[in-house]
Design a protein around this motif. Structure first.
Motif: not given
Length: 161
Positions: A7-31
């Motif tokens: 179930e966890f893997m299914s949720v991660i696959r389904e929301y992978e792009r959402v997670i990437y978009k959020v992470c993308y906006l907070y990317t820094t040299p150290n993050a």
């Protein structure tokens, strides 16, 4: 245990792009994007058994992703750096003009404060004011007010560029 993992893997696959978009906006040299993504997935995994489904899965994912990224940035005490959209550009088949507009939008969004970034990201993901309110902890009225101010700010930035 195996059902939870599936179930966890299914949720991660389904929301992978959402997670990437959020992470993308907070990317820094150290993050880096991959560091933030891993941190978010780890936090989702830790919280997954306790998820009571009192809200939508997407709302829950956004909340964890935003809180994880903001906490990571606070811990690092860095100002977000403007990064390229190569990963987003690779996934998209839109024309060059659209890509240029998207890059400009992301550059402007990166100049916003953390809460403003979160709100506009959720708005761009077509979340309702109620969902944004639930994720951010703001009132619906406050979300509407902040969104109008963010849009005005982005328009102003666009005219300046």
């Amino acid at each position: 245990m195996e059902n939870i993992e599936q179930e966890f893997m299914s949720v991660i696959r389904e929301y992978e792009r959402v997670i990437y978009k959020v992470c993308y906006l907070y990317t820094t040299p150290n993050a880096t994007l991959s560091d933030l993504y891993q941190e978010v997935v780890l936090n989702i995994w830790k919280a997954f058994p306790k998820f009571r489904r009192e809200c939508k899965v997407s709302t829950w994912i956004y909340r964890i992703a935003l809180n994880t990224c903001i906490s990571f940035i606070r811990k690092e005490k860095n100002i977000p750096e403007i990064v390229t959209l190569t990963q987003e550009a690779d996934r998209s088949e839109e024309d060059d003009e659209t890509q240029a507009m998207l890059r400009q939008l992301y550059r402007m969004i990166n100049r916003l404060g953390q809460l403003e970034k979160s709100i506009i990201l959720l708005y761009l993901e077509e979340k309702s004011y109620e969902e944004i309110s639930e994720i951010t902890g703001l009132t619906v009225t406050n979300v509407a007010t902040k969104l109008n101010r963010i849009k005005d700010k982005l328009k102003k930035m666009n005219k300046e560029e």
